[in-house]
Design an enzyme around this catalytic site. Sequence first.
Site, short mmCIF file in Angstrom:
data_model
loop_
_atom_site.label_atom_id
_atom_site.label_comp_id
_atom_site.label_asym_id
_atom_site.label_seq_id
_atom_site.Cartn_x
_atom_site.Cartn_y
_atom_site.Cartn_z
N HIS A 75 39.71 -19.26 3.67
CA HIS A 75 41.03 -19.91 3.69
C HIS A 75 42.14 -18.86 3.71
CE1 HIS A 75 44.38 -22.30 1.76
NE2 HIS A 75 44.02 -23.10 2.75
N ASP A 76 42.01 -17.82 2.88
CA ASP A 76 42.99 -16.73 2.89
C ASP A 76 43.06 -16.07 4.27
OD1 ASP A 76 43.42 -17.23 0.20
OD2 ASP A 76 42.60 -15.33 -0.51
N ASP A 104 43.64 -25.76 5.74
CA ASP A 104 43.48 -26.52 4.50
C ASP A 104 42.33 -27.52 4.61
OD1 ASP A 104 45.63 -25.09 3.54
OD2 ASP A 104 47.00 -26.81 3.43
N GLY A 159 46.45 -14.32 -4.39
CA GLY A 159 45.87 -13.02 -4.05
C GLY A 159 44.36 -13.09 -3.93
N GLY A 205 43.01 -18.88 -5.79
CA GLY A 205 44.24 -18.65 -6.54
C GLY A 205 45.08 -17.62 -5.81
N TYR A 246 38.83 -14.90 -5.10
CA TYR A 246 39.75 -15.32 -4.04
C TYR A 246 40.46 -16.65 -4.26
CZ TYR A 246 38.59 -11.36 -1.18
OH TYR A 246 38.47 -10.08 -0.72
#
Length: 123
Positions: A47-48, A89, A31, A29, A27
């Site tokens: 975070h995604d 973030d 995509g 980076g 996860y």
Amino acid sequence: NLFQFEKLIKKMTGKSGMLWYSAYGCYCGWGGQGRPKDATDRCCFVHDCCYGKVTGCNPKMDIYTYSVDNGNIVCGGTNPCKKQICECDRAAAICFRDNLKTYDSKTYWKYPKKNCKEESEPC
């Protein structure tokens, strides 16, 4: 935005976001798929998911307001969408810091995405 995220990671961990977290696990980076491989990869998964809940602005491009007070990141500004990006973030940078001891570059840096085939868990 991603430049600010890099700065928050550096502030919390002392490490470069690009060099440490841009190609880690399934996860961290661009995509993401499969199941997170360790606690650091889970930080990126969360975070995604956090970015996925942001509506009305662009998490990777929009600039938000923050300050650092006694080593703590404080998100500010009046735009609720940009503040939400900052909080995503901020949480990830703290998560990276809290999991530095288990960061495993030998196993998960530039981890092959072909090894990330398990069914993804829901956010």
